[in-house]
Write a protein that holds these residues in place. Structure first.
Motif, PDB file in Angstrom:
ATOM      1  N   UNK A 148       0.800  -1.232   0.000  1.00  0.00           N
ATOM      2  CA  UNK A 148       0.000   0.000   0.000  1.00  0.00           C
ATOM      3  C   UNK A 148       0.827   1.273   0.000  1.00  0.00           C
ATOM      4  N   UNK A 149       1.956   1.275   0.720  1.00  0.00           N
ATOM      5  CA  UNK A 149       2.723   2.512   0.828  1.00  0.00           C
ATOM      6  C   UNK A 149       3.256   2.995  -0.519  1.00  0.00           C
ATOM      7  N   UNK A 150       3.897   2.128  -1.325  1.00  0.00           N
ATOM      8  CA  UNK A 150       4.333   2.609  -2.650  1.00  0.00           C
ATOM      9  C   UNK A 150       3.171   3.082  -3.525  1.00  0.00           C
ATOM     10  N   UNK A 151       2.022   2.410  -3.400  1.00  0.00           N
ATOM     11  CA  UNK A 151       0.856   2.835  -4.183  1.00  0.00           C
ATOM     12  C   UNK A 151       0.373   4.205  -3.744  1.00  0.00           C
ATOM     13  N   UNK A 152       0.443   4.490  -2.430  1.00  0.00           N
ATOM     14  CA  UNK A 152       0.043   5.805  -1.940  1.00  0.00           C
ATOM     15  C   UNK A 152       0.960   6.891  -2.503  1.00  0.00           C
ATOM     16  N   UNK A 153       2.255   6.581  -2.540  1.00  0.00           N
ATOM     17  CA  UNK A 153       3.213   7.552  -3.083  1.00  0.00           C
ATOM     18  C   UNK A 153       2.974   7.753  -4.574  1.00  0.00           C
ATOM     19  N   UNK A 154       2.752   6.650  -5.290  1.00  0.00           N
ATOM     20  CA  UNK A 154       2.588   6.710  -6.734  1.00  0.00           C
ATOM     21  C   UNK A 154       1.287   7.424  -7.123  1.00  0.00           C
ATOM     22  N   UNK A 155       0.222   7.156  -6.380  1.00  0.00           N
ATOM     23  CA  UNK A 155      -1.085   7.686  -6.740  1.00  0.00           C
ATOM     24  C   UNK A 155      -1.415   9.007  -6.053  1.00  0.00           C
ATOM     25  N   UNK A 156      -0.600   9.348  -5.017  1.00  0.00           N
ATOM     26  CA  UNK A 156      -0.885  10.533  -4.203  1.00  0.00           C
ATOM     27  C   UNK A 156      -2.308  10.461  -3.647  1.00  0.00           C
ATOM     28  N   UNK A 157      -2.656   9.295  -3.182  1.00  0.00           N
ATOM     29  CA  UNK A 157      -3.985   9.042  -2.632  1.00  0.00           C
ATOM     30  C   UNK A 157      -3.862   7.981  -1.550  1.00  0.00           C
ATOM     31  N   UNK A 158      -4.863   7.902  -0.674  1.00  0.00           N
ATOM     32  CA  UNK A 158      -4.844   6.885   0.386  1.00  0.00           C
ATOM     33  C   UNK A 158      -5.957   5.860   0.242  1.00  0.00           C
ATOM     34  N   UNK A 159      -7.116   6.279  -0.224  1.00  0.00           N
ATOM     35  CA  UNK A 159      -8.278   5.397  -0.233  1.00  0.00           C
ATOM     36  C   UNK A 159      -8.080   4.184  -1.143  1.00  0.00           C
ATOM     37  N   UNK A 160      -7.696   4.411  -2.395  1.00  0.00           N
ATOM     38  CA  UNK A 160      -7.561   3.299  -3.340  1.00  0.00           C
ATOM     39  C   UNK A 160      -6.477   2.316  -2.899  1.00  0.00           C
ATOM     40  N   UNK A 161      -5.274   2.756  -2.454  1.00  0.00           N
ATOM     41  CA  UNK A 161      -4.285   1.811  -1.955  1.00  0.00           C
ATOM     42  C   UNK A 161      -4.788   0.988  -0.765  1.00  0.00           C
ATOM     43  N   UNK A 162      -5.574   1.616   0.117  1.00  0.00           N
ATOM     44  CA  UNK A 162      -6.149   0.865   1.237  1.00  0.00           C
ATOM     45  C   UNK A 162      -7.131  -0.188   0.735  1.00  0.00           C
ATOM     46  N   UNK A 163      -7.940   0.171  -0.241  1.00  0.00           N
ATOM     47  CA  UNK A 163      -8.905  -0.779  -0.811  1.00  0.00           C
ATOM     48  C   UNK A 163      -8.161  -1.936  -1.482  1.00  0.00           C
ATOM     49  N   UNK A 164      -7.099  -1.600  -2.220  1.00  0.00           N
ATOM     50  CA  UNK A 164      -6.319  -2.650  -2.887  1.00  0.00           C
ATOM     51  C   UNK A 164      -5.686  -3.576  -1.851  1.00  0.00           C
ATOM     52  N   UNK A 165      -5.182  -2.998  -0.750  1.00  0.00           N
ATOM     53  CA  UNK A 165      -4.619  -3.822   0.317  1.00  0.00           C
ATOM     54  C   UNK A 165      -5.653  -4.767   0.903  1.00  0.00           C
ATOM     55  N   UNK A 166      -6.855  -4.238   1.152  1.00  0.00           N
ATOM     56  CA  UNK A 166      -7.924  -5.094   1.684  1.00  0.00           C
ATOM     57  C   UNK A 166      -8.299  -6.183   0.686  1.00  0.00           C
ATOM     58  N   UNK A 167      -8.435  -5.811  -0.581  1.00  0.00           N
ATOM     59  CA  UNK A 167      -8.839  -6.788  -1.594  1.00  0.00           C
ATOM     60  C   UNK A 167      -7.786  -7.875  -1.785  1.00  0.00           C
TER      61      UNK A 167
END
Length: 243
Positions: A148-167
């Protein structure tokens, strides 16, 4: 039911790691993956391969190992995906695919054999499946953070990386339930199933986790000690008799 509890543990571990990414600015990828590799290496033998040999003999279990190993190799070679450190892999043309999609595919390739292995081990016995689920859930915490952390940096967002982590954890849980009921339905295939799970986890450890670890450029002493910690944790959990 036992399998639903165990499947829930897998989702919880990954989601907790993803949630922790909200409080970190960086993550030690090599150390996290080394811990996971230590867990998976022991689990492939103590929770899957050795129980398979015990109930079905060498040849049935070895057949399952080969099938699991080569199926994961085929999926990994053909599927376009991306790792946090190693970058893009897969033979199919993937230039048109978004990097986020490639990373999600890579996560799925890693999580599916873990889920199946937990389900198959639980079908063998609670004392085999529950310690394995605990260990996988624990190693999913830093793994969820790494995802999730690299995705947050890449996307500049928190919600979608959290959803991807849960999924990603939920996918693991689904395949745990699938592996369990498949073995419950075809009990005579259990030695093959245990071997299959062990072979698949061996492939993920050797081909996916270890190269990623040593490509991270982090201190080898930390990586080695983290691997040993995961190794000993899984060995300890597997030695406990759980009623």
């Amino acid at each position: 039911m036992e399998i639903l509890l165990i499947a829930s543990l897998l989702s919880l571990g990954t989601f907790l790691g993803s949630f922790l990414s909200l409080f970190f600015r960086s993550v030690n990828v090599g150390v996290s993956l080394a811990f996971a590799a230590g867990v998976m290496l022991v689990a492939s033998f103590t929770s899957l391969i050795l129980p398979g040999i015990e109930i079905g003999g060498f040849w049935k279990t070895a057949t399952g190992i080969v099938l699991g190993f080569f199926l994961m190799m085929l999926v990994e070679v053909l599927s376009p995906h991306e790792h946090v450190v190693k970058g893009k892999e897969g033979l199919i043309k993937k230039e048109s695919l978004n990097r986020l999609i490639l990373i999600v595919i890579g996560i799925t390739i890693h999580n599916v054999p873990e889920g199946i292995s937990v389900g198959v081990a639980t079908s063998h016995s609670w004392n085999t499946g529950f310690p394995l689920a605990i260990a996988i859930a624990v190693q999913d915490i830093p793994e969820g953070l790494v995802v999730s952390l690299p995705l947050m940096v890449m996307m500049k967002s928190t919600l979608i990386p959290l959803i991807i982590g849960f999924l990603s954890g939920f996918i693991e849980s689904i395949f745990a339930v699938f592996g369990y009921y498949l073995m419950e339905t075809f009990k005579n295939l259990l030695p093959y199933g245990l071997g299959f799970g062990g072979g698949a986890m061996l492939y993920v450890t050797v081909k996916e986790a270890l190269p990623e670890i040593y490509a991270s450029g982090e201190r080898e002493t930390k990586i080695t000690l983290s691997f040993l910690t995961g190794f000993l944790l899984m060995l300890f959990l597997d030695s406990i008799e759980i009623k």
